[in-house]
Write a protein that holds these residues in place. Structure first.
Motif, PDB file in Angstrom:
ATOM      1  N   ALA A 208      92.186 -14.841  37.419  1.00 21.59           N
ATOM      2  CA  ALA A 208      92.307 -15.886  36.399  1.00 21.59           C
ATOM      3  C   ALA A 208      93.766 -16.250  36.159  1.00 21.59           C
ATOM      4  CB  ALA A 208      91.645 -15.421  35.103  1.00 21.59           C
ATOM      5  N   LEU A 209      94.649 -15.250  36.167  1.00 24.28           N
ATOM      6  CA  LEU A 209      96.073 -15.530  35.990  1.00 24.28           C
ATOM      7  C   LEU A 209      96.615 -16.320  37.179  1.00 24.28           C
ATOM      8  CD1 LEU A 209      98.674 -15.295  34.402  1.00 24.28           C
ATOM      9  CD2 LEU A 209      99.040 -13.054  35.459  1.00 24.28           C
ATOM     10  N   LEU A 210      96.200 -15.981  38.360  1.00 24.64           N
ATOM     11  CA  LEU A 210      96.623 -16.716  39.552  1.00 24.64           C
ATOM     12  C   LEU A 210      96.157 -18.171  39.480  1.00 24.64           C
ATOM     13  CD1 LEU A 210      98.053 -16.641  42.290  1.00 24.64           C
ATOM     14  CD2 LEU A 210      95.892 -15.896  43.287  1.00 24.64           C
ATOM     15  N   ASP A 211      94.908 -18.388  39.072  1.00 25.15           N
ATOM     16  CA  ASP A 211      94.395 -19.756  38.918  1.00 25.15           C
ATOM     17  C   ASP A 211      95.193 -20.532  37.879  1.00 25.15           C
ATOM     18  OD1 ASP A 211      92.417 -19.316  40.801  1.00 25.15           O
ATOM     19  OD2 ASP A 211      90.824 -18.986  39.315  1.00 25.15           O
ATOM     20  N   PHE A 212      95.480 -19.879  36.739  1.00 16.24           N
ATOM     21  CA  PHE A 212      96.261 -20.525  35.685  1.00 16.24           C
ATOM     22  C   PHE A 212      97.649 -20.874  36.204  1.00 16.24           C
ATOM     23  CE2 PHE A 212      99.328 -20.400  32.243  1.00 16.24           C
ATOM     24  CZ  PHE A 212      98.771 -21.277  31.324  1.00 16.24           C
ATOM     25  N   ALA A 213      98.272 -19.928  36.874  1.00 19.55           N
ATOM     26  CA  ALA A 213      99.626 -20.146  37.383  1.00 19.55           C
ATOM     27  C   ALA A 213      99.649 -21.261  38.426  1.00 19.55           C
ATOM     28  CB  ALA A 213     100.188 -18.855  37.969  1.00 19.55           C
ATOM     29  N   ASN A 214      98.664 -21.292  39.308  1.00 22.50           N
ATOM     30  CA  ASN A 214      98.608 -22.358  40.312  1.00 22.50           C
ATOM     31  C   ASN A 214      98.495 -23.729  39.660  1.00 22.50           C
ATOM     32  OD1 ASN A 214      98.861 -20.679  42.524  1.00 22.50           O
ATOM     33  ND2 ASN A 214      96.651 -20.427  42.764  1.00 22.50           N
ATOM     34  N   ASP A 215      97.793 -23.782  38.530  1.00 25.02           N
ATOM     35  CA  ASP A 215      97.587 -25.048  37.830  1.00 25.02           C
ATOM     36  C   ASP A 215      98.762 -25.417  36.922  1.00 25.02           C
ATOM     37  OD1 ASP A 215      95.992 -27.322  37.018  1.00 25.02           O
ATOM     38  OD2 ASP A 215      95.626 -26.259  35.139  1.00 25.02           O
ATOM     39  N   GLN A 216      99.285 -24.448  36.183  1.00 27.40           N
ATOM     40  CA  GLN A 216     100.269 -24.729  35.135  1.00 27.40           C
ATOM     41  C   GLN A 216     101.700 -24.325  35.477  1.00 27.40           C
ATOM     42  OE1 GLN A 216      99.457 -26.324  32.177  1.00 27.40           O
ATOM     43  NE2 GLN A 216      97.470 -26.584  33.154  1.00 27.40           N
ATOM     44  N   LEU A 217     101.862 -23.396  36.403  1.00 34.92           N
ATOM     45  CA  LEU A 217     103.188 -22.858  36.729  1.00 34.92           C
ATOM     46  C   LEU A 217     103.412 -22.925  38.235  1.00 34.92           C
ATOM     47  CD1 LEU A 217     102.798 -19.694  34.485  1.00 34.92           C
ATOM     48  CD2 LEU A 217     104.073 -21.770  33.887  1.00 34.92           C
ATOM     49  N   PRO A 218     103.542 -24.120  38.768  1.00 35.84           N
ATOM     50  CA  PRO A 218     103.635 -24.254  40.218  1.00 35.84           C
ATOM     51  C   PRO A 218     104.816 -23.484  40.798  1.00 35.84           C
ATOM     52  CG  PRO A 218     104.196 -26.321  39.098  1.00 35.84           C
ATOM     53  CD  PRO A 218     103.716 -25.367  38.056  1.00 35.84           C
ATOM     54  N   ASP A 219     104.592 -22.925  41.952  1.00 38.81           N
ATOM     55  CA  ASP A 219     105.618 -22.197  42.703  1.00 38.81           C
ATOM     56  C   ASP A 219     106.051 -20.881  42.060  1.00 38.81           C
ATOM     57  OD1 ASP A 219     105.644 -24.324  44.573  1.00 38.81           O
ATOM     58  OD2 ASP A 219     107.061 -25.424  43.310  1.00 38.81           O
ATOM     59  N   LEU A 220     105.285 -20.355  41.122  1.00 39.89           N
ATOM     60  CA  LEU A 220     105.617 -19.051  40.533  1.00 39.89           C
ATOM     61  C   LEU A 220     105.229 -17.957  41.515  1.00 39.89           C
ATOM     62  CD1 LEU A 220     106.677 -17.615  37.939  1.00 39.89           C
ATOM     63  CD2 LEU A 220     104.283 -17.323  37.310  1.00 39.89           C
TER      64      LEU A 220
END
Length: 141
Positions: free
Chosen positions: A68-80
């Motif tokens: 879920a964190l990976l999905d959130f990061a892919n959506d909201q925090l690109p390139d993290l």
């Protein structure tokens, strides 16, 4: 000033997590700093509760939280980068503070839910982070 920022999010509070992510990205954009994100899975409390849940369920909860964190990061925090995404388990405010100390963050960005009368101004976890953190804390509503 914002060389390493820890964004603490609650993936169960999606809109608040998005607002906090936007604020953290703004800080990083201004300073050229490094962003980390943490999601805390609350511990099961009493030992008897943890024992009844079992290790396989705890492992599944942790795996799902990481996804879920990976999905959130892919959506909201690109390139993290993945190494800057932290899923930890324990008491929420304590684990946020400990993670900030471990990564040597200078700033914590944390969201606060709409308070009930008993936690007027900020939620109880955000308030504890503000009171006990060694870092500057930005609370986003």
């Amino acid at each position: 000033m914002f060389s390493r920022v820890l964004l603490a999010i609650d993936l169960n509070e999606t809109e608040g997590a998005r607002r906090a992510a936007k604020a953290a990205l703004s800080l990083i954009a201004q300073s050229g700093g490094e962003l980390h994100v943490v999601n805390v899975i609350p511990d099961s409390g009493m030992a008897i509760v943890g024992a009844s849940i079992g290790q396989s369920l705890e492992d599944r909860i942790l795996t799902e939280a990481k996804a879920a964190l990976l999905d959130f990061a892919n959506d909201q925090l690109p390139d993290l980068p993945a190494e800057r995404m932290h899923v930890v388990q324990g008491t929420i405010y304590d684990r946020i503070i400990r993670t900030a100390d471990e990564i040597e963050a200078d700033t914590i960005v944390v969201g606060a839910h709409r308070p009930e009368f008993k936690d007027y101004l900020v939620g109880p976890n955000a308030a504890r982070v503000v009171r006990h953190a060694n870092q500057s804390v930005l609370v986003i509503r």
